[in-house]
Design a protein around this motif. Structure first.
Motif, mmCIF file in Angstrom:
data_model
loop_
_atom_site.group_PDB
_atom_site.id
_atom_site.type_symbol
_atom_site.label_atom_id
_atom_site.label_comp_id
_atom_site.label_asym_id
_atom_site.label_seq_id
_atom_site.Cartn_x
_atom_site.Cartn_y
_atom_site.Cartn_z
ATOM 1 N N ALA A 6 15.627 11.237 -15.718
ATOM 2 C CA ALA A 6 14.913 10.031 -15.878
ATOM 3 C C ALA A 6 14.967 9.844 -17.633
ATOM 4 C CB ALA A 6 13.735 10.111 -15.616
ATOM 5 N N PRO A 7 15.182 8.745 -18.046
ATOM 6 C CA PRO A 7 15.496 8.562 -19.721
ATOM 7 C C PRO A 7 13.972 8.592 -20.267
ATOM 8 C CG PRO A 7 15.549 6.485 -18.497
ATOM 9 C CD PRO A 7 15.558 7.445 -17.422
ATOM 10 N N LEU A 8 14.016 9.282 -21.350
ATOM 11 C CA LEU A 8 12.684 9.383 -22.313
ATOM 12 C C LEU A 8 12.813 8.599 -23.445
ATOM 13 C CD1 LEU A 8 11.676 13.239 -22.082
ATOM 14 C CD2 LEU A 8 10.324 11.325 -21.368
ATOM 15 N N ARG A 9 14.231 8.096 -23.840
ATOM 16 C CA ARG A 9 14.302 7.495 -24.889
ATOM 17 C C ARG A 9 15.699 6.569 -24.987
ATOM 18 N NH1 ARG A 9 13.272 10.876 -30.159
ATOM 19 N NH2 ARG A 9 11.047 10.311 -29.395
ATOM 20 N N ASP A 63 6.751 4.064 -19.264
ATOM 21 C CA ASP A 63 7.954 4.827 -19.406
ATOM 22 C C ASP A 63 9.228 3.896 -19.802
ATOM 23 O OD1 ASP A 63 9.022 3.500 -17.174
ATOM 24 O OD2 ASP A 63 8.257 4.782 -15.794
ATOM 25 N N VAL A 64 10.169 4.510 -20.161
ATOM 26 C CA VAL A 64 11.311 3.866 -20.751
ATOM 27 C C VAL A 64 11.921 2.740 -20.008
ATOM 28 C CG1 VAL A 64 13.717 4.008 -21.580
ATOM 29 C CG2 VAL A 64 12.058 5.721 -22.378
ATOM 30 N N LEU A 99 13.579 0.484 -30.347
ATOM 31 C CA LEU A 99 13.515 1.564 -29.655
ATOM 32 C C LEU A 99 12.725 1.610 -28.491
ATOM 33 C CD1 LEU A 99 13.727 4.785 -29.830
ATOM 34 C CD2 LEU A 99 11.782 4.631 -31.486
ATOM 35 N N PHE A 100 13.119 2.329 -27.377
ATOM 36 C CA PHE A 100 12.225 2.372 -26.540
ATOM 37 C C PHE A 100 12.060 3.709 -26.342
ATOM 38 C CE2 PHE A 100 15.099 -1.315 -25.793
ATOM 39 C CZ PHE A 100 14.258 -2.378 -25.606
ATOM 40 N N ASP A 101 10.579 4.187 -26.167
ATOM 41 C CA ASP A 101 10.205 5.470 -26.122
ATOM 42 C C ASP A 101 9.327 5.905 -25.209
ATOM 43 O OD1 ASP A 101 10.216 8.278 -28.080
ATOM 44 O OD2 ASP A 101 8.391 7.984 -27.380
ATOM 45 N N GLY A 102 9.573 7.102 -24.416
ATOM 46 C CA GLY A 102 8.672 7.481 -23.098
ATOM 47 C C GLY A 102 8.051 8.709 -23.571
ATOM 48 N N THR A 103 8.160 9.344 -24.633
ATOM 49 C CA THR A 103 7.603 10.677 -24.839
ATOM 50 C C THR A 103 6.124 10.707 -25.008
ATOM 51 O OG1 THR A 103 8.084 10.548 -27.226
ATOM 52 C CG2 THR A 103 9.876 11.189 -26.020
ATOM 53 N N GLY A 104 5.778 9.608 -25.159
ATOM 54 C CA GLY A 104 4.415 9.728 -25.563
ATOM 55 C C GLY A 104 3.710 9.983 -27.246
ATOM 56 N N ILE A 105 4.830 10.120 -28.039
ATOM 57 C CA ILE A 105 4.753 10.185 -29.140
ATOM 58 C C ILE A 105 4.059 9.401 -30.051
ATOM 59 C CG2 ILE A 105 5.918 11.043 -31.647
ATOM 60 C CD1 ILE A 105 7.827 12.312 -29.980
ATOM 61 N N TYR A 106 4.311 8.067 -29.615
ATOM 62 C CA TYR A 106 3.961 6.748 -30.437
ATOM 63 C C TYR A 106 2.875 6.115 -29.644
ATOM 64 C CZ TYR A 106 8.419 7.643 -32.745
ATOM 65 O OH TYR A 106 9.308 8.373 -33.436
ATOM 66 N N GLY A 107 2.411 6.806 -28.762
ATOM 67 C CA GLY A 107 1.354 6.124 -27.806
ATOM 68 C C GLY A 107 1.493 5.055 -26.750
#
Length: 222
Positions: A136-139, A83-84, A71-79
């Motif tokens: 731009a991809p966020l996840r 960016d992705v 999983l590549f996540d750029g939402t900031g939820i996981y700290g």
């Protein structure tokens, strides 16, 4: 189900399958809920005798295939600060990009608790699932497949049906030579000098019948 404190899955990249020249590390965002480890045993079914369903000749065991969901996540939820695109770039640098000296992708160790896998990335599928308004991809999800790539010593230990990971003994008979006995145990005769040193032989070319020789695990013979 996973219990206790979670430990991130770590990938360590090396220049080649000697696993000595470290190139870098990558940590999976969070623990995977599933690891798929696939081994194929090959038999020659064409030449089996008619009427004997169990008479399959063993051909060999293919390299282990290992699948991992990323999983590549750029939402900031996981700290995660990057960016992705940057996260995927970092991952590809350690698993996909060709290296100048070897002209091939790095080999990697995949480590998660007591689990250890050594191999090469053979396929990667990326699926982008969340985007910003500008596209731009966020996840993104990654489906990565690896095949095992062992050192020569590990390969001999794995393939030899005499289990050279255990200490063996042989009583010398007339006509025995140390290279032939070594080949019988380890699958190749090139380790005979290590065996000679381990047994403190003064002249390995003249074995005395009745002498007991020890053939240790390769890491102790080396």
């Amino acid at each position: 189900m996973i219990t206790g404190k979670l430990q991130k899955l770590k990938m360590v990249a090396y220049k080649d399958n000697s696993y000595k020249d470290k190139l870098g590390t990558h940590e999976v965002l969070f623990n995977p809920d599933q690891l798929e480890d696939f081994i194929e045993i090959q038999y020659d079914k064409k030449n089996r005798k008619k009427g004997k369903s169990t008479n399959f000749k063993y051909v060999g065991t293919s390299s282990t295939k290992f699948k991992l969901n990323l999983l590549f996540d750029g939402t900031g939820i996981y700290g995660v600060g990057k960016d992705v695109k940057s996260q995927i770039k970092d991952f590809k640098e350690l698993t996909v990009d060709l290296k100048g000296e070897t002209h091939k992708p790095p080999t990697v160790e995949i480590i998660w608790g007591d689990f250890l896998f050594k191999g090469l990335l053979t396929s990667l599928k990326l699926t982008y699932t969340l985007f910003k308004a500008d596209g731009a991809p966020l996840r993104a999800k990654g489906e990565a497949t690896f095949h095992s790539s062992l050192t020569e010593k590990e390969r001999v230990l794995k393939e030899n049906t005499n289990s050279p990971d255990l200490t063996h003994t042989r009583v010398v008979k007339a006509g025995d030579t140390l290279p032939l006995l070594t080949k019988e145990i380890y699958g190749k005769e090139s380790y005979y000098l290590e065996v000679a040193r381990f047994n403190k032989l003064k002249n390995f070319r003249m074995l005395t019948p009745g002498t007991k020789l020890y053939f240790p695990p390769l890491d102790k013979a080396s």
